[in-house]
Design a protein around this motif. Sequence first.
Motif, mmCIF file in Angstrom:
data_model
loop_
_atom_site.group_PDB
_atom_site.id
_atom_site.type_symbol
_atom_site.label_atom_id
_atom_site.label_comp_id
_atom_site.label_asym_id
_atom_site.label_seq_id
_atom_site.Cartn_x
_atom_site.Cartn_y
_atom_site.Cartn_z
ATOM 1 N N ILE A 90 0.835 -1.202 0.000
ATOM 2 C CA ILE A 90 0.000 0.000 0.000
ATOM 3 C C ILE A 90 0.869 1.250 0.000
ATOM 4 C CG2 ILE A 90 -1.631 1.327 1.392
ATOM 5 C CD1 ILE A 90 -2.863 -1.392 2.210
ATOM 6 N N LEU A 91 1.947 1.247 0.776
ATOM 7 C CA LEU A 91 2.856 2.395 0.793
ATOM 8 C C LEU A 91 3.524 2.594 -0.567
ATOM 9 C CD1 LEU A 91 4.537 2.072 4.298
ATOM 10 C CD2 LEU A 91 2.927 3.815 3.518
ATOM 11 N N LEU A 92 3.922 1.490 -1.207
ATOM 12 C CA LEU A 92 4.529 1.587 -2.532
ATOM 13 C C LEU A 92 3.536 2.176 -3.528
ATOM 14 C CD1 LEU A 92 6.903 0.983 -4.411
ATOM 15 C CD2 LEU A 92 5.951 -1.292 -4.752
ATOM 16 N N ALA A 93 2.289 1.720 -3.478
ATOM 17 C CA ALA A 93 1.275 2.258 -4.379
ATOM 18 C C ALA A 93 1.031 3.740 -4.104
ATOM 19 C CB ALA A 93 -0.026 1.467 -4.231
ATOM 20 N N GLN A 94 1.031 4.133 -2.833
ATOM 21 C CA GLN A 94 0.846 5.547 -2.500
ATOM 22 C C GLN A 94 2.019 6.394 -2.992
ATOM 23 O OE1 GLN A 94 0.229 5.534 1.721
ATOM 24 N NE2 GLN A 94 -1.991 5.319 1.537
ATOM 25 N N ASN A 95 3.237 5.863 -2.867
ATOM 26 C CA ASN A 95 4.410 6.597 -3.349
ATOM 27 C C ASN A 95 4.353 6.785 -4.858
ATOM 28 O OD1 ASN A 95 5.442 6.850 -0.801
ATOM 29 N ND2 ASN A 95 6.798 5.085 -0.970
ATOM 30 N N ARG A 96 3.945 5.745 -5.558
ATOM 31 C CA ARG A 96 3.827 5.870 -7.015
ATOM 32 C C ARG A 96 2.749 6.881 -7.384
ATOM 33 N NH1 ARG A 96 5.608 2.156 -10.641
ATOM 34 N NH2 ARG A 96 3.594 2.107 -11.699
ATOM 35 N N GLN A 97 1.638 6.864 -6.652
ATOM 36 C CA GLN A 97 0.571 7.837 -6.918
ATOM 37 C C GLN A 97 1.046 9.255 -6.614
ATOM 38 O OE1 GLN A 97 -2.404 7.181 -8.360
ATOM 39 N NE2 GLN A 97 -2.601 9.401 -8.444
ATOM 40 N N ASP A 98 1.826 9.414 -5.534
ATOM 41 C CA ASP A 98 2.392 10.731 -5.210
ATOM 42 C C ASP A 98 3.313 11.217 -6.326
ATOM 43 O OD1 ASP A 98 1.037 10.804 -2.823
ATOM 44 O OD2 ASP A 98 2.760 10.190 -1.603
ATOM 45 N N ASP A 99 4.123 10.299 -6.879
ATOM 46 C CA ASP A 99 5.006 10.673 -7.988
ATOM 47 C C ASP A 99 4.202 11.121 -9.202
ATOM 48 O OD1 ASP A 99 7.175 10.070 -6.417
ATOM 49 O OD2 ASP A 99 7.504 8.080 -7.297
ATOM 50 N N ARG A 100 3.135 10.378 -9.514
ATOM 51 C CA ARG A 100 2.290 10.767 -10.646
ATOM 52 C C ARG A 100 1.618 12.111 -10.387
ATOM 53 N NH1 ARG A 100 1.075 5.250 -10.934
ATOM 54 N NH2 ARG A 100 -0.756 5.514 -9.620
ATOM 55 N N ASP A 101 1.140 12.312 -9.164
ATOM 56 C CA ASP A 101 0.507 13.584 -8.827
ATOM 57 C C ASP A 101 1.506 14.736 -8.921
ATOM 58 O OD1 ASP A 101 -1.858 12.251 -8.383
ATOM 59 O OD2 ASP A 101 -1.665 12.238 -6.188
ATOM 60 N N ARG A 102 2.737 14.490 -8.488
ATOM 61 C CA ARG A 102 3.768 15.528 -8.547
ATOM 62 C C ARG A 102 4.062 15.907 -9.999
ATOM 63 N NH1 ARG A 102 7.591 12.878 -6.233
ATOM 64 N NH2 ARG A 102 6.712 13.168 -4.163
ATOM 65 N N VAL A 103 4.155 14.903 -10.871
ATOM 66 C CA VAL A 103 4.414 15.181 -12.288
ATOM 67 C C VAL A 103 3.241 15.946 -12.897
ATOM 68 C CG1 VAL A 103 4.644 14.072 -14.545
ATOM 69 C CG2 VAL A 103 6.022 13.281 -12.637
ATOM 70 N N ASN A 104 2.008 15.512 -12.584
ATOM 71 C CA ASN A 104 0.830 16.203 -13.119
ATOM 72 C C ASN A 104 0.757 17.636 -12.608
ATOM 73 O OD1 ASN A 104 -0.013 14.000 -14.590
ATOM 74 N ND2 ASN A 104 -1.368 13.243 -12.984
ATOM 75 N N LEU A 105 1.096 17.830 -11.336
ATOM 76 C CA LEU A 105 1.075 19.171 -10.762
ATOM 77 C C LEU A 105 2.109 20.063 -11.443
ATOM 78 C CD1 LEU A 105 -0.432 20.515 -8.293
ATOM 79 C CD2 LEU A 105 1.736 20.269 -7.122
ATOM 80 N N GLU A 106 3.283 19.515 -11.706
ATOM 81 C CA GLU A 106 4.330 20.287 -12.384
ATOM 82 C C GLU A 106 3.901 20.647 -13.807
ATOM 83 O OE1 GLU A 106 7.880 22.289 -12.842
ATOM 84 O OE2 GLU A 106 7.005 21.461 -11.025
ATOM 85 N N GLN A 107 3.268 19.704 -14.507
ATOM 86 C CA GLN A 107 2.790 19.996 -15.857
ATOM 87 C C GLN A 107 1.686 21.046 -15.825
ATOM 88 O OE1 GLN A 107 1.689 16.160 -17.371
ATOM 89 N NE2 GLN A 107 3.766 15.674 -18.044
ATOM 90 N N ASP A 108 0.786 20.954 -14.851
ATOM 91 C CA ASP A 108 -0.268 21.958 -14.724
ATOM 92 C C ASP A 108 0.316 23.330 -14.415
ATOM 93 O OD1 ASP A 108 -2.157 20.045 -15.202
ATOM 94 O OD2 ASP A 108 -2.765 19.806 -13.091
#
Length: 194
Positions: free
Chosen positions: A107-125
């Motif tokens: 679950i922590l690994l999945a959350q970290n991956r989701q955080d990475d995706r969110d960070r990339v999306n936030l940077e693109q936005d």
Amino acid sequence: MAPDRDPRERTPAGATATPRPRTRLDQPLPRRRRLLPEWDPEAFGRFSERIARFLGTGRFLVWMTAVVAVWVVWNVAAPRDLRFDQYPFIFLTLILSLQASYAAPLILLAQNRQDDRDRVNLEQDRKQNERSIADTEYLTREIAALRVGLGEVATRDWIRSELQDLVKELEERHGDGRVVFPAEHARGRDVDDR
């Protein structure tokens, strides 16, 4: 120097090690043998996310509750020689602890991956917003420049009103009935004025 060696193959003075063979850059390196198996971290991450998503569903809770209920009922109601986990249910506790010890890191690994995706999306936005703001500021400056430029342009209506004002002023000055603008020549407009 030994006579059987080619003189062009001399080693520099003081060199004791044999020169390393040159590796060709146009060819891939041969595969090295590894003791541990190779694995793709991205594939493992996707797999762990699937497991973590399943662990967070109602379906998992229903299945886990059903398995635990069957386990307990079997080990309480079955004949004594068919029971595999007696009343304190030590083996069930061990299985649940093992499941929890694997579920938490997944679950922590999945959350970290989701955080990475969110960070990339936030940077693109953020970059997209910066580009939009820059474009808006540019267009605002251009519109302001056009307004300033149009303010200095003499329009047809403005010229007409100015000419009418001049005619009225001239008529007021020469109020004695004289013709301010003489009639055109009999043959038409002046050709020389063109």
